[in-house]
Design a protein around this motif. Structure first.
Motif, PDB file in Angstrom:
ATOM      1  N   GLU A   1      33.079 -62.229 -37.377  1.00  0.00           N
ATOM      2  CA  GLU A   1      33.270 -60.793 -37.254  1.00  0.00           C
ATOM      3  C   GLU A   1      31.985 -59.996 -37.107  1.00  0.00           C
ATOM      4  O   GLU A   1      32.023 -58.852 -36.668  1.00  0.00           O
ATOM      5  CB  GLU A   1      34.048 -60.277 -38.461  1.00  0.00           C
ATOM      6  N   LEU A   2      30.859 -60.563 -37.472  1.00  0.00           N
ATOM      7  CA  LEU A   2      29.613 -59.795 -37.414  1.00  0.00           C
ATOM      8  C   LEU A   2      28.527 -60.500 -36.614  1.00  0.00           C
ATOM      9  O   LEU A   2      28.054 -59.978 -35.614  1.00  0.00           O
ATOM     10  CB  LEU A   2      29.109 -59.500 -38.837  1.00  0.00           C
ATOM     11  N   ILE A   3      28.162 -61.677 -37.026  1.00  0.00           N
ATOM     12  CA  ILE A   3      26.975 -62.331 -36.470  1.00  0.00           C
ATOM     13  C   ILE A   3      27.165 -62.726 -35.011  1.00  0.00           C
ATOM     14  O   ILE A   3      26.263 -62.528 -34.194  1.00  0.00           O
ATOM     15  CB  ILE A   3      26.573 -63.534 -37.344  1.00  0.00           C
ATOM     16  N   ASP A   4      28.335 -63.276 -34.663  1.00  0.00           N
ATOM     17  CA  ASP A   4      28.559 -63.702 -33.271  1.00  0.00           C
ATOM     18  C   ASP A   4      28.733 -62.521 -32.314  1.00  0.00           C
ATOM     19  O   ASP A   4      28.655 -62.694 -31.106  1.00  0.00           O
ATOM     20  CB  ASP A   4      29.800 -64.595 -33.178  1.00  0.00           C
TER      21      ASP A   4
ATOM     22  N   GLU B   1      17.235 -55.257 -39.846  1.00  0.00           N
ATOM     23  CA  GLU B   1      18.463 -54.826 -39.183  1.00  0.00           C
ATOM     24  C   GLU B   1      19.617 -55.785 -39.498  1.00  0.00           C
ATOM     25  O   GLU B   1      20.733 -55.353 -39.769  1.00  0.00           O
ATOM     26  CB  GLU B   1      18.239 -54.742 -37.677  1.00  0.00           C
ATOM     27  N   ALA B   2      19.330 -57.079 -39.501  1.00  0.00           N
ATOM     28  CA  ALA B   2      20.354 -58.073 -39.814  1.00  0.00           C
ATOM     29  C   ALA B   2      20.800 -57.953 -41.271  1.00  0.00           C
ATOM     30  O   ALA B   2      21.999 -57.983 -41.568  1.00  0.00           O
ATOM     31  CB  ALA B   2      19.829 -59.476 -39.536  1.00  0.00           C
ATOM     32  N   ARG B   3      19.843 -57.794 -42.174  1.00  0.00           N
ATOM     33  CA  ARG B   3      20.177 -57.642 -43.595  1.00  0.00           C
ATOM     34  C   ARG B   3      21.036 -56.400 -43.836  1.00  0.00           C
ATOM     35  O   ARG B   3      22.005 -56.444 -44.585  1.00  0.00           O
ATOM     36  CB  ARG B   3      18.907 -57.559 -44.436  1.00  0.00           C
ATOM     37  N   LEU B   4      20.688 -55.301 -43.202  1.00  0.00           N
ATOM     38  CA  LEU B   4      21.446 -54.064 -43.353  1.00  0.00           C
ATOM     39  C   LEU B   4      22.865 -54.226 -42.802  1.00  0.00           C
ATOM     40  O   LEU B   4      23.831 -53.771 -43.407  1.00  0.00           O
ATOM     41  CB  LEU B   4      20.737 -52.903 -42.666  1.00  0.00           C
ATOM     42  N   ALA B   5      22.991 -54.901 -41.671  1.00  0.00           N
ATOM     43  CA  ALA B   5      24.312 -55.126 -41.080  1.00  0.00           C
ATOM     44  C   ALA B   5      25.172 -56.006 -41.988  1.00  0.00           C
ATOM     45  O   ALA B   5      26.358 -55.725 -42.186  1.00  0.00           O
ATOM     46  CB  ALA B   5      24.173 -55.766 -39.702  1.00  0.00           C
ATOM     47  N   VAL B   6      24.605 -57.054 -42.559  1.00  0.00           N
ATOM     48  CA  VAL B   6      25.347 -57.941 -43.464  1.00  0.00           C
ATOM     49  C   VAL B   6      25.751 -57.169 -44.720  1.00  0.00           C
ATOM     50  O   VAL B   6      26.900 -57.246 -45.162  1.00  0.00           O
ATOM     51  CB  VAL B   6      24.526 -59.198 -43.825  1.00  0.00           C
ATOM     52  N   TYR B   7      24.824 -56.413 -45.287  1.00  0.00           N
ATOM     53  CA  TYR B   7      25.122 -55.611 -46.472  1.00  0.00           C
ATOM     54  C   TYR B   7      26.254 -54.621 -46.188  1.00  0.00           C
ATOM     55  O   TYR B   7      27.200 -54.493 -46.964  1.00  0.00           O
ATOM     56  CB  TYR B   7      23.871 -54.867 -46.943  1.00  0.00           C
ATOM     57  N   THR B   8      26.166 -53.930 -45.057  1.00  0.00           N
ATOM     58  CA  THR B   8      27.182 -52.954 -44.681  1.00  0.00           C
ATOM     59  C   THR B   8      28.537 -53.625 -44.477  1.00  0.00           C
ATOM     60  O   THR B   8      29.568 -53.101 -44.897  1.00  0.00           O
ATOM     61  CB  THR B   8      26.760 -52.206 -43.403  1.00  0.00           C
ATOM     62  N   TRP B   9      28.541 -54.794 -43.847  1.00  0.00           N
ATOM     63  CA  TRP B   9      29.795 -55.524 -43.629  1.00  0.00           C
ATOM     64  C   TRP B   9      30.423 -55.928 -44.969  1.00  0.00           C
ATOM     65  O   TRP B   9      31.616 -55.751 -45.170  1.00  0.00           O
ATOM     66  CB  TRP B   9      29.538 -56.764 -42.772  1.00  0.00           C
ATOM     67  N   ILE B  10      29.611 -56.443 -45.883  1.00  0.00           N
ATOM     68  CA  ILE B  10      30.132 -56.895 -47.176  1.00  0.00           C
ATOM     69  C   ILE B  10      30.605 -55.717 -48.019  1.00  0.00           C
ATOM     70  O   ILE B  10      31.734 -55.700 -48.500  1.00  0.00           O
ATOM     71  CB  ILE B  10      29.074 -57.709 -47.948  1.00  0.00           C
ATOM     72  N   GLU B  11      29.756 -54.727 -48.209  1.00  0.00           N
ATOM     73  CA  GLU B  11      30.078 -53.617 -49.100  1.00  0.00           C
ATOM     74  C   GLU B  11      30.980 -52.565 -48.463  1.00  0.00           C
ATOM     75  O   GLU B  11      31.663 -51.828 -49.158  1.00  0.00           O
ATOM     76  CB  GLU B  11      28.796 -52.955 -49.619  1.00  0.00           C
ATOM     77  N   GLY B  12      30.987 -52.500 -47.151  1.00  0.00           N
ATOM     78  CA  GLY B  12      31.787 -51.492 -46.474  1.00  0.00           C
ATOM     79  C   GLY B  12      33.161 -51.962 -46.054  1.00  0.00           C
ATOM     80  O   GLY B  12      34.087 -51.165 -45.932  1.00  0.00           O
ATOM     81  N   TRP B  13      33.309 -53.268 -45.820  1.00  0.00           N
ATOM     82  CA  TRP B  13      34.613 -53.765 -45.388  1.00  0.00           C
ATOM     83  C   TRP B  13      35.097 -54.927 -46.250  1.00  0.00           C
ATOM     84  O   TRP B  13      36.184 -54.872 -46.810  1.00  0.00           O
ATOM     85  CB  TRP B  13      34.585 -54.209 -43.920  1.00  0.00           C
ATOM     86  N   TYR B  14      34.327 -55.975 -46.351  1.00  0.00           N
ATOM     87  CA  TYR B  14      34.807 -57.209 -46.981  1.00  0.00           C
ATOM     88  C   TYR B  14      35.231 -56.994 -48.435  1.00  0.00           C
ATOM     89  O   TYR B  14      36.329 -57.366 -48.822  1.00  0.00           O
ATOM     90  CB  TYR B  14      33.732 -58.293 -46.906  1.00  0.00           C
ATOM     91  N   ASN B  15      34.396 -56.389 -49.238  1.00  0.00           N
ATOM     92  CA  ASN B  15      34.742 -56.213 -50.656  1.00  0.00           C
ATOM     93  C   ASN B  15      35.847 -55.188 -50.889  1.00  0.00           C
ATOM     94  O   ASN B  15      36.816 -55.485 -51.567  1.00  0.00           O
ATOM     95  CB  ASN B  15      33.508 -55.855 -51.476  1.00  0.00           C
TER      96      ASN B  15
END
Length: 98
Positions: A12-15, A24-38
């Motif tokens: 959903e994110l990396i590919d 930029e990658a760290r911010l995107a992963v953080y946003t994906w986890i805290e903004g959607w996944y959790n």
């Protein structure tokens, strides 16, 4: 569970995106986890509700329980007076086989 998490992150994110920097990658992963996944992803352990929806449902239930007075709800069959049975006498056990 970890394999499922990382598969979702990758799919959903990396590919789907190319990152120019590690930040930029760290911010995107953080946003994906805290903004959607959790908060928004549905969980089978929560009855296929997202944590946000589960907490909202829990708050609504608690708000109803916090109201003063006795809880209200439908009476068991035969205890509402329509079936000719006793009218809400807690000393009489309700026959569940009827």
């Amino acid at each position: 569970m970890a394999e499922s998490f990382f598969a979702g992150l990758e799919c959903e994110l990396i590919d789907r995106k190319t990152f120019r920097t590690k930040t930029e990658a760290r911010l995107a992963v953080y946003t994906w986890i805290e903004g959607w996944y959790n908060p928004r992803r549905r969980r089978s352990a929560l009855g296929y509700l997202s944590p946000m929806n589960y907490e909202e449902k829990h708050r609504a239930t608690q708000a109803n329980l916090d109201k003063p007075g006795l809880p209200t709800g439908p009476l068991a069959p035969g205890l509402d007076g329509a079936g000719g049975g006793p009218v809400g006498n807690p000393a009489i056990e309700y026959d569940h086989t009827a």
